[in-house]
Scaffold this motif. Structure first.
Motif, PDB file in Angstrom:
ATOM      1  N   ASP A  28       0.802  -1.676  -0.323  1.00 14.74           N
ATOM      2  CA  ASP A  28       0.034  -0.394  -0.038  1.00 14.74           C
ATOM      3  C   ASP A  28       0.973   1.301  -0.055  1.00 14.74           C
ATOM      4  OD1 ASP A  28      -3.196  -0.623   0.836  1.00 14.74           O
ATOM      5  OD2 ASP A  28      -1.553  -2.018   2.327  1.00 14.74           O
ATOM      6  N   VAL A  29       2.420   1.209   0.884  1.00 13.71           N
ATOM      7  CA  VAL A  29       2.752   2.363   0.825  1.00 13.71           C
ATOM      8  C   VAL A  29       4.526   1.794   0.605  1.00 13.71           C
ATOM      9  CG1 VAL A  29       3.166   4.064   2.098  1.00 13.71           C
ATOM     10  CG2 VAL A  29       1.429   3.733   2.206  1.00 13.71           C
ATOM     11  N   TYR A  52      -0.154   3.497  -7.994  1.00 15.23           N
ATOM     12  CA  TYR A  52      -0.005   5.084  -7.017  1.00 15.23           C
ATOM     13  C   TYR A  52      -0.104   5.991  -6.913  1.00 15.23           C
ATOM     14  CZ  TYR A  52       1.394  -0.076  -4.903  1.00 15.23           C
ATOM     15  OH  TYR A  52       1.468  -1.375  -4.717  1.00 15.23           O
ATOM     16  N   SER A  69       2.316   5.620  -2.793  1.00 14.90           N
ATOM     17  CA  SER A  69       1.029   5.687  -2.472  1.00 14.90           C
ATOM     18  C   SER A  69      -0.494   4.375  -2.660  1.00 14.90           C
ATOM     19  CB  SER A  69       1.090   6.375  -0.827  1.00 14.90           C
ATOM     20  OG  SER A  69      -0.568   5.947   0.142  1.00 14.90           O
ATOM     21  N   HIS A  71      -3.206   5.637  -1.038  1.00 12.70           N
ATOM     22  CA  HIS A  71      -4.347   6.327  -0.554  1.00 12.70           C
ATOM     23  C   HIS A  71      -2.879   7.587  -0.454  1.00 12.70           C
ATOM     24  CE1 HIS A  71      -5.870   2.563   1.610  1.00 12.70           C
ATOM     25  NE2 HIS A  71      -4.719   2.823   1.071  1.00 12.70           N
ATOM     26  N   GLU A  72      -4.245   8.406  -0.244  1.00  7.44           N
ATOM     27  CA  GLU A  72      -3.728   9.707   0.108  1.00  7.44           C
ATOM     28  C   GLU A  72      -2.468  10.055   1.003  1.00  7.44           C
ATOM     29  OE1 GLU A  72      -6.055  14.405  -0.298  1.00  7.44           O
ATOM     30  OE2 GLU A  72      -7.326  12.550   0.975  1.00  7.44           O
ATOM     31  N   MET A  73      -1.864  11.472   0.228  1.00  9.10           N
ATOM     32  CA  MET A  73      -0.630  11.684   1.251  1.00  9.10           C
ATOM     33  C   MET A  73      -1.483  12.994   1.329  1.00  9.10           C
ATOM     34  SD  MET A  73       2.461   9.585  -0.386  1.00  9.10           S
ATOM     35  CE  MET A  73       2.151  10.203  -2.491  1.00  9.10           C
ATOM     36  N   THR A  74      -1.386  13.696   2.640  1.00  9.51           N
ATOM     37  CA  THR A  74      -1.483  15.227   3.123  1.00  9.51           C
ATOM     38  C   THR A  74      -0.198  15.165   3.722  1.00  9.51           C
ATOM     39  OG1 THR A  74      -2.596  14.227   4.925  1.00  9.51           O
ATOM     40  CG2 THR A  74      -3.823  14.339   2.817  1.00  9.51           C
ATOM     41  N   THR A 105       1.613  12.149   5.644  1.00 10.91           N
ATOM     42  CA  THR A 105       0.669  11.538   6.720  1.00 10.91           C
ATOM     43  C   THR A 105      -0.212  10.706   5.611  1.00 10.91           C
ATOM     44  OG1 THR A 105       0.606  13.235   7.921  1.00 10.91           O
ATOM     45  CG2 THR A 105      -1.502  11.864   7.929  1.00 10.91           C
ATOM     46  N   VAL A 106      -0.639   9.304   6.107  1.00 13.30           N
ATOM     47  CA  VAL A 106      -1.198   8.230   5.114  1.00 13.30           C
ATOM     48  C   VAL A 106      -2.719   8.198   6.416  1.00 13.30           C
ATOM     49  CG1 VAL A 106      -0.995   6.555   3.878  1.00 13.30           C
ATOM     50  CG2 VAL A 106       0.740   7.688   3.035  1.00 13.30           C
ATOM     51  N   ASN A 107      -4.001   7.969   5.916  1.00 10.90           N
ATOM     52  CA  ASN A 107      -4.518   7.021   6.685  1.00 10.90           C
ATOM     53  C   ASN A 107      -4.276   8.074   8.395  1.00 10.90           C
ATOM     54  OD1 ASN A 107      -5.596   5.545   4.442  1.00 10.90           O
ATOM     55  ND2 ASN A 107      -5.121   4.244   5.059  1.00 10.90           N
TER      56      ASN A 107
END
Length: 278
Positions: A28-29, A52, A69, A71-74, A105-107
């Motif tokens: 996932d990451v 990704y 990732s 998932h969204e990265m912030t 930051t992920v999840n």
């Protein structure tokens, strides 16, 4: 979720290996180190085609860190507070920062991809830089936990420190002469535990190297080092359900001299749709 770290030793040379492994292992990451390129040179299309998104920090053909990732990265940052810089032959503040740290930051997990300076030799200014770099990183990590003790935070990457004698299989490393094993480097690594971070892989995988030099048949002789780690805060450690070191990625054509280190993470609600087994 599956979260991993890998010093890829030039992503442009190994993009196919890296993406194939990520898809095969359902990653996932992935935190990457030594990408050795600028963002515009990064082979992004292969990652994007595999589903990704990317965060990339590279300044030249040296160093460089990145994340891939699903998932969204912030909250993406390319340095931690007070991170020291380095310029050969120069001293003091204001030295140029190298591309050695990338935070995302992920999840709700705070993840760092870190490429700790090598140190070069015990009498080299790069060694002083390395120790300072580790100290400043530890201070930042400890400050973050002090502000939020329940923060799930992972410090991942190539630490260029072999903290235990059992982490050393390379006969060229000599106590009192070589970097990576000096008391000061090991003390700097141990300081992270005092700051609240623990190696979340070693309890599950107590033995195994993560790096083998290309020279002198180091890999066939298993003369390696364990220098790639995932150090987690207490809240991150509570999420870890499994871990592995993927030694086979050192085999085959044109491998990196490092291999991936992986942890399985159980996030909230992840098991809701899984069948019950009695």
């Amino acid at each position: 979720m599956r979260i991993a770290t890998w010093n890829v030793n030039s992503i442009r040379a190994r993009v196919d290996r890296v993406v194939d492994w990520m898809v095969r292992e359902d990653i996932d990451v992935l935190a990457m180190q030594e990408i050795k390129c600028k963002p515009e040179q990064f082979p992004a299309q292969a990652f994007e085609d595999a589903g990704y998104e990317l965060a990339i920090h590279g300044l030249s053909q040296w160093n460089g860190v990145a994340f891939a990732s699903r998932h969204e990265m912030t909250d993406v940052v390319t340095a931690f507070p007070e991170m020291p810089g380095f310029l050969k032959g120069e001293e003091g503040p204001g030295l140029p920062l190298e591309a050695r740290a990338l935070g995302v930051t992920v999840n709700e997990m705070r993840l760092w991809s870190l490429y700790v300076p090598n140190g070069r030799s015990l009498d080299d200014p790069h060694y002083v830089y390395k120790l300072d770099w580790l100290t400043r990183l530890k201070t930042h990590a400890a400050d973050e936990l002090a502000k939020n003790p329940r923060l799930a935070m992972a410090l991942m990457g190539d630490w260029n420190v072999a903290p235990l004698d059992s982490d050393v299989g390379d006969p060229t490393l000599v106590p009192g002469v070589s970097t990576h094993i000096s008391p000061a480097e090991r003390s700097a690594f141990e300081a992270f535990e005092a700051a609240g971070f623990t190696d979340v892989v070693r309890p599950i995988v107590p033995e195994g190297f993560t790096y083998w030099d290309y020279k002198q048949l180091r890999f066939p002789r298993n003369e390696g080092l364990r220098i790639d780690f995932i150090l987690g805060s207490p809240a991150f450690g509570e999420l870890v359900t499994d871990a592995s070191i993927h030694r086979n990625e050192r085999k085959g054509d044109a491998p990196s001299d490092h291999v991936p280190v992986l942890v399985d993470i159980e996030t909230e609600g992840e098991d809701d749709d899984r069948p019950m087994i009695f």
